[in-house]
Design an enzyme around this catalytic site. Sequence first.
Site, PDB file in Angstrom:
ATOM      1  N   ASN A  46       0.823  -1.311   0.024  1.00  0.00           N
ATOM      2  CA  ASN A  46      -0.099   0.104  -0.014  1.00  0.00           C
ATOM      3  C   ASN A  46       0.749   1.365   0.061  1.00  0.00           C
ATOM      4  O   ASN A  46       0.428   2.461   0.281  1.00  0.00           O
ATOM      5  CB  ASN A  46      -0.839  -0.102   1.327  1.00  0.00           C
ATOM      6  CG  ASN A  46      -0.245   0.071   2.616  1.00  0.00           C
ATOM      7  OD1 ASN A  46       0.872   0.083   2.315  1.00  0.00           O
ATOM      8  ND2 ASN A  46      -0.834   0.157   3.627  1.00  0.00           N
ATOM      9  N   ARG A  83      -0.708   5.332  12.170  1.00  0.00           N
ATOM     10  CA  ARG A  83      -1.572   4.682  13.156  1.00  0.00           C
ATOM     11  C   ARG A  83      -2.129   5.913  14.175  1.00  0.00           C
ATOM     12  O   ARG A  83      -1.181   6.718  14.564  1.00  0.00           O
ATOM     13  CB  ARG A  83      -0.931   3.621  14.006  1.00  0.00           C
ATOM     14  CG  ARG A  83      -0.484   2.367  13.153  1.00  0.00           C
ATOM     15  CD  ARG A  83      -1.846   1.594  12.863  1.00  0.00           C
ATOM     16  NE  ARG A  83      -1.665   0.475  11.907  1.00  0.00           N
ATOM     17  CZ  ARG A  83      -1.636   0.400  10.510  1.00  0.00           C
ATOM     18  NH1 ARG A  83      -1.660   1.537  10.038  1.00  0.00           N
ATOM     19  NH2 ARG A  83      -1.525  -0.916  10.078  1.00  0.00           N
ATOM     20  N   GLN A 139     -10.541   1.376  16.078  1.00  0.00           N
ATOM     21  CA  GLN A 139     -11.302   1.267  14.770  1.00  0.00           C
ATOM     22  C   GLN A 139     -12.242   0.102  14.597  1.00  0.00           C
ATOM     23  O   GLN A 139     -11.776  -0.971  15.184  1.00  0.00           O
ATOM     24  CB  GLN A 139     -10.124   1.191  13.495  1.00  0.00           C
ATOM     25  CG  GLN A 139      -9.235   2.369  13.503  1.00  0.00           C
ATOM     26  CD  GLN A 139      -8.486   2.422  12.303  1.00  0.00           C
ATOM     27  OE1 GLN A 139      -7.601   3.090  11.901  1.00  0.00           O
ATOM     28  NE2 GLN A 139      -8.354   1.183  11.634  1.00  0.00           N
ATOM     29  N   HIS A 147     -10.521   4.996   7.683  1.00  0.00           N
ATOM     30  CA  HIS A 147      -9.163   4.359   7.538  1.00  0.00           C
ATOM     31  C   HIS A 147      -9.363   3.486   6.001  1.00  0.00           C
ATOM     32  O   HIS A 147      -9.584   2.489   5.849  1.00  0.00           O
ATOM     33  CB  HIS A 147      -8.576   3.253   8.601  1.00  0.00           C
ATOM     34  CG  HIS A 147      -7.409   2.890   8.325  1.00  0.00           C
ATOM     35  ND1 HIS A 147      -6.734   2.076   9.255  1.00  0.00           N
ATOM     36  CD2 HIS A 147      -6.319   3.132   7.478  1.00  0.00           C
ATOM     37  CE1 HIS A 147      -5.421   1.957   8.987  1.00  0.00           C
ATOM     38  NE2 HIS A 147      -5.341   2.637   7.659  1.00  0.00           N
TER      39      HIS A 147
END
Length: 377
Positions: free
Chosen positions: A136, A275, A304, A328
């Site tokens: 990613n 994070r 989350q 996210h």
Amino acid sequence: MKVLAILYDGGKAAQEEPRLLGTVENKLGLADWLKSLGHELIGILWLLFNEKPSSSALKFQVSSSKEGPDSDFQKHIKDAEVVITTPFHPGYLTREIMDTAKNLKLCITAGVGSDHIDLNAAVDKGIQVLEVSGSNVVSVAEHVVMSILLLVRNYQPAHEMIERGDWNVSDVARNAFDLEGKVVGTIGAGRIGYRVLQRLKPFDCKELLYFDYTPLPEAAASAVHARRVEDLKEFVSQCDVITVNCPLHEGTRHLVNKELLKSFKKGAWLVNTARGAICQAEDVRDALESGHLNGYAGDVWNVQPAPKDHVWRKMKNPLGGGNGMVPHFSGTTLDAQARYANGVKSILDNYFKGSEQEPQNIIVGDGKYATKAYGQR
């Protein structure tokens, strides 16, 4: 063998878009792949064979249920050999949960970032932890640059003004700036942080800085004209824009807190796609609402999914802007999902065959850390 995957519900979107691979509905593309390998699959979502499964059947269980002792995560991990989790809907694998997982041998992160797993406990128990390294990095780096521009140009309040049917240029232009001529720095200059620096170079920033435990190779630093600052407080004091691109571990949890924020330039912008827990939530909120920070953007939250009353959802600077928070998703574009789904397949394939894993994917292996990314061990 049981393989347990904890993914997020995709609902109608996942039904309409099969490339949403990271969802419960599309199962990382693993169901068809496992079937193509000749595995007999049984699971909580489907049964491919009506007859009693053989002792060698592979149980593949997929769910989004991850909170509490009655969740599918905690119930089914007890006899799982492999667990697949994702940073976007993390199943928090604590030492206590590992104690109940007597068969667990392999944890796979579908994506990048394995801080939702107690890595020290995995080391102690000889459980391997792997992630799809690099899957990613482009996606997140692009999101960082986008977020920087949205904050610096005061885009969100301007768009909200249009939605309201209003038109008052001065109300938004009074807090809009150019990125050119600004000092931009990254906390962490690894795969993502370095790509952020590469993408910022054409903007003619006054200077690009980085803070990292290790210096970039000389050629890499020269290529982006980046300067390393070794003291964190000195680093943030020089930056107009700061972006956080480091892993979460004991040494970075609440790294950006009230004390460090005192060293930020008044009116600085902060972007965090690493994070959420690297930044202390209430301290960031207070800094933004006081105007000490002009903006905060990111897609990562300390919990989350984020609670509806999370302080980052509605915080604003004194001029009514400065909030660039989203769910996210920076690292889960459709392109990234294809990469990390293929990476999970590769890790599983190596595991089934007893082949060596790609070294860059190994976080914990052979009862020890295989990387310094999660702190100096």
